[in-house]
Structure formats: C-alpha cells, structure tokens
Design a protein around this motif. Sequence first.
Motif, PDB file in Angstrom:
ATOM      1  N   ASP A  53     -43.894  58.486  45.307  1.00 53.54           N
ATOM      2  CA  ASP A  53     -45.107  57.983  44.656  1.00 53.54           C
ATOM      3  C   ASP A  53     -44.773  56.959  43.568  1.00 53.54           C
ATOM      4  N   ILE A  54     -43.664  57.169  42.876  1.00 53.50           N
ATOM      5  CA  ILE A  54     -43.240  56.214  41.857  1.00 53.50           C
ATOM      6  C   ILE A  54     -42.889  54.885  42.508  1.00 53.50           C
ATOM      7  N   VAL A  55     -42.138  54.950  43.602  1.00 49.78           N
ATOM      8  CA  VAL A  55     -41.785  53.730  44.332  1.00 49.78           C
ATOM      9  C   VAL A  55     -43.040  53.079  44.914  1.00 49.78           C
ATOM     10  N   ALA A  56     -43.939  53.903  45.457  1.00 53.49           N
ATOM     11  CA  ALA A  56     -45.172  53.374  46.048  1.00 53.49           C
ATOM     12  C   ALA A  56     -46.027  52.661  45.005  1.00 53.49           C
ATOM     13  N   THR A  57     -46.072  53.200  43.785  1.00 55.96           N
ATOM     14  CA  THR A  57     -46.853  52.559  42.722  1.00 55.96           C
ATOM     15  C   THR A  57     -46.327  51.166  42.426  1.00 55.96           C
ATOM     16  N   ILE A  58     -45.013  51.038  42.346  1.00 55.16           N
ATOM     17  CA  ILE A  58     -44.411  49.732  42.068  1.00 55.16           C
ATOM     18  C   ILE A  58     -44.715  48.756  43.195  1.00 55.16           C
ATOM     19  N   LEU A  59     -44.536  49.188  44.441  1.00 56.07           N
ATOM     20  CA  LEU A  59     -44.757  48.303  45.586  1.00 56.07           C
ATOM     21  C   LEU A  59     -46.226  47.913  45.718  1.00 56.07           C
ATOM     22  N   ILE A  60     -47.116  48.896  45.544  1.00 54.89           N
ATOM     23  CA  ILE A  60     -48.554  48.601  45.635  1.00 54.89           C
ATOM     24  C   ILE A  60     -48.979  47.642  44.537  1.00 54.89           C
ATOM     25  N   ALA A  61     -48.496  47.879  43.313  1.00 56.47           N
ATOM     26  CA  ALA A  61     -48.859  47.004  42.196  1.00 56.47           C
ATOM     27  C   ALA A  61     -48.366  45.576  42.426  1.00 56.47           C
ATOM     28  N   LEU A  62     -47.122  45.426  42.859  1.00 51.74           N
ATOM     29  CA  LEU A  62     -46.583  44.080  43.104  1.00 51.74           C
ATOM     30  C   LEU A  62     -47.333  43.382  44.224  1.00 51.74           C
ATOM     31  N   THR A  63     -47.665  44.117  45.277  1.00 51.29           N
ATOM     32  CA  THR A  63     -48.402  43.531  46.396  1.00 51.29           C
ATOM     33  C   THR A  63     -49.796  43.088  45.973  1.00 51.29           C
ATOM     34  N   LEU A  64     -50.485  43.957  45.239  1.00 45.32           N
ATOM     35  CA  LEU A  64     -51.833  43.605  44.785  1.00 45.32           C
ATOM     36  C   LEU A  64     -51.813  42.444  43.798  1.00 45.32           C
ATOM     37  N   MET A  65     -50.809  42.411  42.933  1.00 45.00           N
ATOM     38  CA  MET A  65     -50.716  41.304  41.975  1.00 45.00           C
ATOM     39  C   MET A  65     -50.547  39.980  42.701  1.00 45.00           C
ATOM     40  N   ALA A  66     -49.670  39.965  43.704  1.00 45.76           N
ATOM     41  CA  ALA A  66     -49.474  38.732  44.469  1.00 45.76           C
ATOM     42  C   ALA A  66     -50.748  38.339  45.198  1.00 45.76           C
ATOM     43  N   GLY A  67     -51.412  39.335  45.809  1.00 46.50           N
ATOM     44  CA  GLY A  67     -52.641  39.033  46.539  1.00 46.50           C
ATOM     45  C   GLY A  67     -53.773  38.582  45.641  1.00 46.50           C
ATOM     46  N   PHE A  68     -53.980  39.276  44.521  1.00 43.72           N
ATOM     47  CA  PHE A  68     -55.064  38.914  43.610  1.00 43.72           C
ATOM     48  C   PHE A  68     -54.826  37.558  42.952  1.00 43.72           C
ATOM     49  N   GLN A  69     -53.587  37.275  42.598  1.00 43.40           N
ATOM     50  CA  GLN A  69     -53.305  35.983  41.992  1.00 43.40           C
ATOM     51  C   GLN A  69     -53.468  34.858  43.015  1.00 43.40           C
ATOM     52  N   GLY A  70     -53.172  35.155  44.294  1.00 43.65           N
ATOM     53  CA  GLY A  70     -53.427  34.172  45.332  1.00 43.65           C
ATOM     54  C   GLY A  70     -54.909  33.874  45.456  1.00 43.65           C
ATOM     55  N   ILE A  71     -55.739  34.914  45.378  1.00 42.81           N
ATOM     56  CA  ILE A  71     -57.196  34.720  45.411  1.00 42.81           C
ATOM     57  C   ILE A  71     -57.665  33.924  44.201  1.00 42.81           C
ATOM     58  N   ALA A  72     -57.109  34.268  43.028  1.00 45.92           N
ATOM     59  CA  ALA A  72     -57.482  33.553  41.802  1.00 45.92           C
ATOM     60  C   ALA A  72     -57.117  32.080  41.903  1.00 45.92           C
ATOM     61  N   MET A  73     -55.968  31.783  42.480  1.00 46.06           N
ATOM     62  CA  MET A  73     -55.551  30.390  42.666  1.00 46.06           C
ATOM     63  C   MET A  73     -56.513  29.648  43.590  1.00 46.06           C
ATOM     64  N   ALA A  93     -57.322  32.527  32.525  1.00 45.59           N
ATOM     65  CA  ALA A  93     -58.109  33.763  32.444  1.00 45.59           C
ATOM     66  C   ALA A  93     -58.183  34.446  33.803  1.00 45.59           C
ATOM     67  N   ALA A  94     -58.327  33.651  34.865  1.00 45.45           N
ATOM     68  CA  ALA A  94     -58.388  34.222  36.213  1.00 45.45           C
ATOM     69  C   ALA A  94     -57.079  34.904  36.586  1.00 45.45           C
ATOM     70  N   MET A  95     -55.952  34.317  36.201  1.00 45.28           N
ATOM     71  CA  MET A  95     -54.647  34.916  36.499  1.00 45.28           C
ATOM     72  C   MET A  95     -54.467  36.235  35.747  1.00 45.28           C
ATOM     73  N   ILE A  96     -54.910  36.257  34.499  1.00 39.93           N
ATOM     74  CA  ILE A  96     -54.795  37.485  33.705  1.00 39.93           C
ATOM     75  C   ILE A  96     -55.676  38.586  34.279  1.00 39.93           C
ATOM     76  N   LEU A  97     -56.908  38.226  34.665  1.00 37.87           N
ATOM     77  CA  LEU A  97     -57.809  39.212  35.252  1.00 37.87           C
ATOM     78  C   LEU A  97     -57.281  39.714  36.595  1.00 37.87           C
ATOM     79  N   ALA A  98     -56.649  38.826  37.359  1.00 36.02           N
ATOM     80  CA  ALA A  98     -56.059  39.242  38.632  1.00 36.02           C
ATOM     81  C   ALA A  98     -54.951  40.260  38.401  1.00 36.02           C
ATOM     82  N   PHE A  99     -54.131  40.010  37.402  1.00 45.79           N
ATOM     83  CA  PHE A  99     -53.043  40.927  37.054  1.00 45.79           C
ATOM     84  C   PHE A  99     -53.602  42.281  36.630  1.00 45.79           C
ATOM     85  N   SER A 100     -54.637  42.254  35.783  1.00 45.51           N
ATOM     86  CA  SER A 100     -55.242  43.497  35.299  1.00 45.51           C
ATOM     87  C   SER A 100     -55.920  44.257  36.427  1.00 45.51           C
ATOM     88  N   GLY A 101     -56.629  43.526  37.285  1.00 46.27           N
ATOM     89  CA  GLY A 101     -57.293  44.169  38.412  1.00 46.27           C
ATOM     90  C   GLY A 101     -56.313  44.838  39.348  1.00 46.27           C
TER      91      GLY A 101
END
Length: 366
Positions: A53-73, A93-101
């Motif tokens: 679960d610890i590893v999954a949290t890191i992988l999920i967070a990194l994946t979502l950050m990349a995806g959300f920042q791509g959407i923000a871009m 602001a969009a990049m920061i919100l993507a990271f937080s989301g």
Amino acid sequence: MGQILFGFAVLCLMALLLVICISGWSWSLRQLLRGEPILRQEAGQPISWGLIDIVATILIALTLMAGFQGIAMAVTGAKLPIKEESLDAVQQAAMILAFSGAEILSLLAVSGLIVVRGYGLQLFGQRGEKFFADLLLGIAAFGMLVVPTLILQAILAYLKPYEHPLIDMLVKDKSVPMAVASVAAAVVAAPLFEEFFFRGLFQGWLQDTVDGRLKVSNVLLGRVRWLSSDDAPPTETETVEQASEHEIITAVAAASEGENPFHSPIAAPAVPTTEYESPEVVRQRNVLQICGPILLSASFFALMHLGQGLAPIPLFFLALGLGYLYQRTRRLTPCVVVHFLLNGQSMALLLIQVFVLGEDAALIAN
C-alpha cells in the motif's frame, strides 16, 4: 498604520502561542517527573495495510500528478518543458491545483483499497467518536510545537534564507488564482496527504512491524478480513481485553465448588485479544520499538522538504512531535490539526502581507 496593526496582531498571536507552549511543556514536565507519560498509550487494532500500500500510494500519486498536470497544460496552453518563469499566473495556479488534486485523489484511492479489506480505515477512529477530543489535543499540541519550530526556523534563516517555490510564486504574481491555489495546496492537500502517508501508512506500518503484531505476509500485503482466520474485532462497546468463554466457565465452576453456595462467581482473568494493543505490549516495547518508527517517519518527512533552505531541520523536530501524537493515539486527527494550523497561520500571515500590506514576505508555509 496597516503595518503597525499587523505587527501588533502578530505579537498578540505569538504571545498567545507562547502562553500555550509554556503551559503545555510545564504540564508535560510535571507528568514526566511523576513517572507518568505525557500521553497514555491508547488501544488500537493492528493496521490492515502493508508495504504494497505504501508503494501503491507513491505510484498512484506520481501517476495522477503527471496526468493532472498534463490536463492543466492542455487547458491553459502551457508548453513543455515546464519552467516557472515561462508560466503566467493562471498556468502556475493550474499546475499547483493539479498537484493538490492528485494528492487528495491518491489519498482517497488508497483509503478505498484499505477499507474494502473489511477492517476499516483505522486512521481517525472507528466512528469518529473521539473527534472533538482529538481536535482539542491537536490545538494544544500545535501550541506546544509551533513556537520552538518557528524559533528554530528563524535562527536557521540567518544562516541560509528560507526558500519555498509556493511562496516565491505567490509573492511574484500576487494574483487571486495563485492565492486560491496556494491555500488549497498548503492548507488542505499537504496536511491531509502528508499525515496520511508519513504518519498513518508509513509509521503505522513500521510500528506494528517492529512490535511483531503482523505476520510476514501481512507486513508485505496487509490483512484481508475474508482471507483471515482471525475473529472479528470487538465492537466499540466492548473492552479492550476480553475473557474467553472457556475461562469464564472454568471460573464459575471453581467458584461453585467453594464452601458458600451463594458466593459470587470469580471474575475470569482478562485475556488480551490479538486484535488490540494491550498495556503489557506497550510496557514491553524496547527503545527501538518506541523511537524507531517515529525517527524514520520524521526523517523521510524532513527529506521530502529538501530544497527549501534549512527547513528540513525544524520540520524534523516538528515531525517527532507529530509521530509521538500518532503513536500514542493511533489516530491521525490530532496530527492533521497541528499540520493544518501550522500551515494555515503561516499562509494567513503571508496573504496579509502580500495583498493587504503589499510587501514581499518570507514567512513559512510548510
């Protein structure tokens, strides 16, 4: 005039926090001198998550950050490579919100994976019945921890100026979108995600691992109710230590053989259940079991803030206090309250200086 009022308000706030800090540490010292702990160890179930679960949290967070920042871009028209100086206020602001989301969504995703195993989330109490007590505990702990943290940070700032990209962007742009994004990141997303990951998942997993409360398979994969042979945990109305049915019958039989036929049955001795921490387990913890999980989680928490001047040093000592809170209560609510108040007061002072006084600031927003 505005500067005078602002300075007076800051002094009043610091005076109040100083009173809470001195009172709290004085009471804690009296407790220690009496041979009593600052906080009593509360009972709690063994955690139901594992290393996966610890590893999954890191992988999920990194994946979502990349995806959300791509959407923000795509939405804001930002181009690769992303450079701070090339982004306008809305894009930043969009990049920061993507990271937080991404942080919040990854927290919810992993929480869901833990809950479906049948043991509950076990992070904020079974039904939140101690929420208000934890809220008060968090406020008191904030008063005790914030003053030494800020003093240490102020001393270190003379050696190397404090740096934080969120502060730099807000001071530079001074825009409403940037202010909203900064508050969302520092006051909402950071306290929730960082306490969930560092104190709940990581420290909780370490604690039960070194305490020997988990099987080898549980350490790696966590526990699943429908795959486990363990009995269901007692309800909230039951005591932490329950006597087995066999011992109750034995005790009643022994009492009935006495000279007085009307003698009350002897109460069966309490038997610690494997589902809950007994006081004996806590007393038998060695130094490694007590300090190891707290030190490791605090160290990783501080390392995550590298690049912010010497901030990792005071944040390490802050994390020691947060780790102690979680170890004793087995709940994250007090830790989240401390983190929320610390970031909230720092961000509030920063916004006042930027938008009301119109001055650059170098306050702390962890």
